[in-house]
Design an enzyme around this catalytic site. Structure first.
Site, PDB file in Angstrom:
ATOM      1  N   GLU A 169       0.830  -1.209   0.000  1.00 31.23           N
ATOM      2  CA  GLU A 169       0.000   0.000   0.000  1.00 31.23           C
ATOM      3  C   GLU A 169       0.865   1.260   0.000  1.00 31.23           C
ATOM      4  O   GLU A 169       0.380   2.357  -0.257  1.00 31.23           O
ATOM      5  CB  GLU A 169      -0.954   0.005   1.208  1.00 31.23           C
ATOM      6  CG  GLU A 169      -0.324  -0.261   2.562  1.00 31.23           C
ATOM      7  CD  GLU A 169      -0.204  -1.753   2.876  1.00 31.23           C
ATOM      8  OE1 GLU A 169       0.154  -2.541   1.978  1.00 31.23           O
ATOM      9  OE2 GLU A 169      -0.466  -2.126   4.036  1.00 31.23           O
ATOM     10  N   GLU A 239       9.627 -14.759   2.212  1.00 32.58           N
ATOM     11  CA  GLU A 239      10.890 -14.008   2.203  1.00 32.58           C
ATOM     12  C   GLU A 239      10.709 -12.907   3.237  1.00 32.58           C
ATOM     13  O   GLU A 239      10.080 -11.887   2.957  1.00 32.58           O
ATOM     14  CB  GLU A 239      11.126 -13.373   0.822  1.00 32.58           C
ATOM     15  CG  GLU A 239      11.149 -14.349  -0.337  1.00 32.58           C
ATOM     16  CD  GLU A 239      12.484 -15.052  -0.475  1.00 32.58           C
ATOM     17  OE1 GLU A 239      13.423 -14.726   0.276  1.00 32.58           O
ATOM     18  OE2 GLU A 239      12.586 -15.939  -1.325  1.00 32.58           O
ATOM     19  N   CYS A 273      16.090  -5.762   3.566  1.00 34.58           N
ATOM     20  CA  CYS A 273      16.090  -6.972   4.387  1.00 34.58           C
ATOM     21  C   CYS A 273      17.505  -7.465   4.604  1.00 34.58           C
ATOM     22  O   CYS A 273      17.813  -8.112   5.588  1.00 34.58           O
ATOM     23  CB  CYS A 273      15.269  -8.043   3.690  1.00 34.58           C
ATOM     24  SG  CYS A 273      15.794  -8.298   1.991  1.00 34.58           S
TER      25      CYS A 273
HETATM   26  P1  NAD Z   1       4.634  -5.928   5.478  1.00 34.39           P
HETATM   27  O1  NAD Z   1       4.677  -7.307   5.995  1.00 34.39           O
HETATM   28  O2  NAD Z   1       4.037  -4.876   6.328  1.00 34.39           O
HETATM   29  O3  NAD Z   1       3.834  -5.874   4.092  1.00 34.39           O
HETATM   30  C1  NAD Z   1       4.226  -6.606   2.962  1.00 34.39           C
HETATM   31  C2  NAD Z   1       3.012  -6.854   2.073  1.00 34.39           C
HETATM   32  O4  NAD Z   1       2.133  -7.752   2.734  1.00 34.39           O
HETATM   33  C3  NAD Z   1       2.180  -5.618   1.776  1.00 34.39           C
HETATM   34  O5  NAD Z   1       1.766  -5.685   0.442  1.00 34.39           O
HETATM   35  C4  NAD Z   1       1.001  -5.745   2.734  1.00 34.39           C
HETATM   36  O6  NAD Z   1      -0.158  -5.091   2.284  1.00 34.39           O
HETATM   37  C5  NAD Z   1       0.813  -7.239   2.747  1.00 34.39           C
HETATM   38  N1  NAD Z   1       0.192  -7.802   3.958  1.00 34.39           N
HETATM   39  C6  NAD Z   1       0.398  -7.473   5.243  1.00 34.39           C
HETATM   40  N2  NAD Z   1      -0.315  -8.265   6.057  1.00 34.39           N
HETATM   41  C7  NAD Z   1      -0.981  -9.141   5.272  1.00 34.39           C
HETATM   42  C8  NAD Z   1      -1.869 -10.216   5.515  1.00 34.39           C
HETATM   43  N3  NAD Z   1      -2.226 -10.567   6.753  1.00 34.39           N
HETATM   44  N4  NAD Z   1      -2.352 -10.910   4.452  1.00 34.39           N
HETATM   45  C9  NAD Z   1      -1.988 -10.589   3.195  1.00 34.39           C
HETATM   46  N5  NAD Z   1      -1.172  -9.564   2.899  1.00 34.39           N
HETATM   47  C10 NAD Z   1      -0.665  -8.850   3.924  1.00 34.39           C
HETATM   48  O7  NAD Z   1       6.150  -5.574   5.074  1.00 34.39           O
HETATM   49  P2  NAD Z   1       6.743  -4.218   4.495  1.00 34.39           P
HETATM   50  O8  NAD Z   1       6.769  -3.189   5.575  1.00 34.39           O
HETATM   51  O9  NAD Z   1       6.094  -3.873   3.216  1.00 34.39           O
HETATM   52  O10 NAD Z   1       8.237  -4.679   4.142  1.00 34.39           O
HETATM   53  C11 NAD Z   1       9.272  -4.656   5.054  1.00 34.39           C
HETATM   54  C12 NAD Z   1       9.617  -6.036   5.541  1.00 34.39           C
HETATM   55  O11 NAD Z   1       9.868  -6.889   4.432  1.00 34.39           O
HETATM   56  C13 NAD Z   1      10.905  -6.052   6.346  1.00 34.39           C
HETATM   57  O12 NAD Z   1      10.752  -6.897   7.459  1.00 34.39           O
HETATM   58  C14 NAD Z   1      11.925  -6.602   5.379  1.00 34.39           C
HETATM   59  O13 NAD Z   1      13.043  -7.196   5.979  1.00 34.39           O
HETATM   60  C15 NAD Z   1      11.102  -7.579   4.616  1.00 34.39           C
HETATM   61  N6  NAD Z   1      11.712  -7.879   3.311  1.00 34.39           N
HETATM   62  C16 NAD Z   1      12.228  -9.111   3.110  1.00 34.39           C
HETATM   63  C17 NAD Z   1      12.858  -9.397   1.897  1.00 34.39           C
HETATM   64  C18 NAD Z   1      13.469 -10.744   1.633  1.00 34.39           C
HETATM   65  O14 NAD Z   1      13.834 -10.996   0.500  1.00 34.39           O
HETATM   66  N7  NAD Z   1      13.607 -11.613   2.608  1.00 34.39           N
HETATM   67  C19 NAD Z   1      12.931  -8.418   0.917  1.00 34.39           C
HETATM   68  C20 NAD Z   1      12.374  -7.167   1.163  1.00 34.39           C
HETATM   69  C21 NAD Z   1      11.753  -6.912   2.370  1.00 34.39           C
END
Ligand code: NAD
Length: 521
Positions: A169, A239, A273
Site C-alpha cells: 500500500e 521471504e 532486508c
Molecule cells: P509488510 O509485511 O508490512 O507488508 C508486505 C506486504 O504484505 C504488503 O503488500 C502488505 O499489504 C501485505 N500484507 C500485510 N499483512 C498481510 C496479511 N495478513 N495478508 C496478506 N497480505 C498482507 O512488510 P513491508 O513493511 O512492506 O516490508 C518490510 C519487511 O519486508 C521487512 O521486514 C523486510 O526485511 C522484509 N523484506 C524481506 C525481503 C526478503 O527478500 N527476505 C525483501 C524485502 C523486504
C-alpha cells in the site's frame, strides 16, 4: 482493472509528506474476479511455447531500459530511495533476470530422463517434467517496490503460470506501473494483474484459489499469511526480515571495509532486508582506525531529497518506521551505547528523515542488536575472537544474509560456512539479490523457500514424474499373488543386490532366480 468506488488509499512521498496519488482498496469480489481471470488466462498461457514467452520477456527488457528514467523517478518519489539506487538496485536485477531467463529457462525446465540402477526396474524409464502450477499470488513490500515483484513475476510467467500481484500500500503507483509494463510488452491481459489495496486486500488474495503464494515482507505478516493459507493448504514461500551481521576479521583492509560497511548499513536508508544491521569487529591492531574511518565516511553522507542526484541517504518510509528507529537508538543510548555520529531525526528537512547513525558499546540485551531496525543505523560490537563473532552472529532469530570482511579469503570462507543464513557475501553485502543466477532466501524467522535461480524455478512448477514400463504383458515381481516362494525371492534378491559378502551375494542370486520361476503359492 476493476475499481472500487468506496475505499481508497493515498500514496505519500516520504521526502515531503505530500500525497502523490490515490488508488482503490480492492475488496473480496474484485480480488476474486482477478484470480478467476488469471485461471481463465492460464488455460491458454501455459500452452504458449517458450520462444514466444521469451520474446515477450525480451520486449519487457526493452521497455524497462527505455523507460528507466521514468521508473527510477517514480520509485524515488514514492518510497524515498536515492535516485542512484533507483537505477542500480531496482532496475539491474529485473533487466538481468530477463536476459538470464531468456537464455536459460528453457534448458533448466526441459524434461529430464532418469535411469534406474536396480536391475529389477530395467524395463522402466522415468521422465521428470516441469509443469506450470497455475495462478501465483505475489504479495510484495515497498522497500524494493519494482525489483522484488518484477523478478518474482518473471520467474513465474516464464514457467507458464499467471500472476496476481498485490503491491504494498506504500508503493501502489509502482505496482500499477509494473502491470502496465507487462501488458505493453505483449503479455496477454490476465497473465499479470495488479490489485491495489492494503493488508485486507492481501488477506482476500490469500483466501482465493491460488497454486502458490510468494510473500515478501515482515515476519508478523508472514506468519498471518501462513495461517490464512492453511485452510486451503496453499503452499507458500516466505521471504521475511533480517538482522544481517557483518563480521570483520583483523586482516580486513581498513579503507574499503569501512566504505563497504557504510554503504551496506545506509543504502536505502537501511531499509533493506539484507542491509547490515549489526557489525562485529574482531579485535586487532586496526580496530580503532576502522571505527574512525566508518565515522568519517558516515559523517560525509548527504541526507536529503531522493531525487537530488547528490543525495546519499533519503528519508525512511513513514512515521511508524521513523519512530521505530528512534526507539531502538534511544533504548541503546539509555543503556550505555555511545553514539559516534547521528542519533536524531531531522524534521527540518520536511520528510521522514533520520541521520545516519553509528553506535558502539552495544550488546545483545538491546533491541538494536537483536530486532530488525530497518533504518539508517550501524551498531558496532568489538569482540575478542572469530569464534565469538560467529556465536554472536548466529545468536539471532533471523537467518537471511551475512557478510565477512577479510584480507585472507580462505579464512573468510571458513567463517562463512559457520554462519546460519541463506547467503553470505565475502567483502561485499546486499548485492546478490540482483543476481538472478543465484538462490535467494533465508532460515529461521527469515522464512523459507528460495527465489531466483534454478532453485527458485523449482518452487514455481509441478515437478512431475512419469514412469514408463516397456515390459509388455509380463507380471511384476511385486504384484500379487504373494506366498512363501515370493518371500524367498525377495530375500534372495536383497542379498544378491545389497549383500556385503561375495559368497552371500552368489547364494542370494541362486535363491532369487530359483524362486522367481516357481509358483507364488
Ligand atoms: P509488510 O509485511 O508490512 O507488508 C508486505 C506486504 O504484505 C504488503 O503488500 C502488505 O499489504 C501485505 N500484507 C500485510 N499483512 C498481510 C496479511 N495478513 N495478508 C496478506 N497480505 C498482507 O512488510 P513491508 O513493511 O512492506 O516490508 C518490510 C519487511 O519486508 C521487512 O521486514 C523486510 O526485511 C522484509 N523484506 C524481506 C525481503 C526478503 O527478500 N527476505 C525483501 C524485502 C523486504
Amino acid at each position: 482493472m476493476v475499481v472500487s468506488k468506496t475505499a481508497t488509499i493515498q500514496s505519500i512521498n516520504p521526502a515531503n509528506r505530500e500525497v502523490i496519488g490515490e488508488v482503490p482498496i480492492m475488496a473480496a469480489a474484485e480480488v476474486k474476479e482477478a484470480v478467476d481471470k488469471a485461471w481463465k488466462t492460464f488455460e491458454t498461457w501455459q500452452l504458449v511455447p517458450y520462444h514466444k514467452r521469451i520474446k515477450k520477456i525480451i520486449e519487457l527488457r526493452r521497455l524497462i531500459e527505455a523507460g528507466a528514467d521514468e521508473i527510477a523517478q517514480l520509485v524515488s518519489t514514492e518510497v524515498g530511495k536515492p535516485i542512484v539506487e533507483s537505477y542500480l538496485a531496482e532496475l539491474t536485477g529485473p533487466l538481468d533476470s530477463c536476459v538470464w531467463l531468456a537464455e536459460n529457462s528453457e534448458t533448466l525446465l526441459k524434461d529430464q530422463v532418469i535411469q534406474m540402477t536396480n536391475p529389477l526396474l530395467a524395463t522402466k524409464q522415468s521422465v521428470v517434467t516441469f509443469e506450470p502450477l497455475g495462478v501465483i499470488g505475489v504479495i510484495a513490500p515497498w522497500n524494493y517496490p519494482f525489483a522484488i515483484p518484477v523478478m518474482t513475476i518473471l520467474m513465474a510467467v516464464i514457467c507458464g503460470n499467471t500472476v496476481v500481484l498485490k503491491p504494498s500500500e506504500k508503493s501502489s503507483l509502482v505496482g500499477i506501473k509494473i502491470g502496465e509494463l507487462f501488458e505493453k510488452a505483449g503479455f496477454p491481459k490476465g497473465v499479470v494483474q495488479v490489485i491495489t489495496g492494503d493488508r485486507s486486500t492481501g488477506e482476500q488474495l490469500t483466501k482465493c484459489d491460488l497454486s502458490r503464494i510468494i510473500f515478501t515482507g515482515s515476519v508478523e505478516a508472514g506468519s498471518q499469511i501462513m495461517s490464512q493459507a492453511a485452510p486451503n493448504l496453499i503452499p507458500l514461500s516466505l521471504e521475511l526480515g533480517g538482522k544481517d551481521a557483518a563480521i570483520v576479521l583483523p586482516d580486513a583492509p581498513v579503507d574499503w571495509t569501512a566504505r563497504g560497511l557504510v554503504w551496506g548499513a545506509f543504502t536505502n536508508a537501511g531499509q533493506a532486508c539484507a542491509s547490515i544491521e549489526r557489525v562485529y569487529i574482531v579485535k586487532g591492531k586496526n580496530t580503532q582506525k576502522l571505527i574512525d574511518k566508518i565515522v568519517q565516511y558516515t559523517t560525509a553522507l548527504k541526507l536529503g531529497s531522493p531525487t537530488d542526484q547528490t543525495t546519499d541517504v533519503g528519508p525512511v518510509i513513514d512515521e511508524f518506521q521513523l519512530s521505530k528507529v528512534e526507539a531502538h537508538v534511544n533504548q541503546a543510548r539509555e543503556n550505555g551505547a555511545q553514539i559516534l555520529v547521528g542519533g536524531k531525526r531531522h524534521d527540518d528537512l520536511g520528510g521522514f528523515y533520520y541521520e545516519p547513525t553509528v553506535l558502539t558499546d552495544v550488546n545483545h540485551s538491546m533491541d538494536i542488536m537483536t530486532k530488525e531496525t530497518f533504518g539508517p543505523v550501524m551498531p558496532i560490537m568489538v569482540v575478542d575472537s572469530e569464534d565469538e563473532a560467529v556465536l554472536k552472529a548466529n545468536d539471532c532469530d533471523y537467518g537471511l544474509c551475512a557478510s565477512v570482511w577479510a584480507g585472507g579469503l580462505s579464512r573468510a570462507e571458513a567463517v562463512a560456512r559457520d554462519l546460519q543464513v541463506g547467503t553470505v557475501l565475502i567483502n561485499d553485502c546486499l548485492v546478490s539479490h540482483a543476481m538472478p543466477q543465484v538462490p535467494w532466501g533465508g532460515l529461521k524467522k527469515s522464512g523459507f523457500g528460495r527465489s531466483h535461480s534454478q532453485f527458485g524455478l523449482m518452487d514455481l512448477v509441478n515437478i512431475k514424474h512419469i514412469s514408463i514400463d516397456s515390459s509388455g504383458g509380463n507380471h511384476r515381481l511385486w504384484w500379487y499373488p504373494y506366498g512363501p516362494s515370493r518371500v524367498k525371492t525377495a530375500r534372495g534378491g536383497l542379498k544378491f543386490l545389497h549383500g556385503t559378502f561375495p559368497l552371500g551375494k552368489i547364494k542370494g542370486m541362486f535363491i532369487f532366480v530359483f524362486n522367481l520361476f516357481r509358483k507364488a503359492k
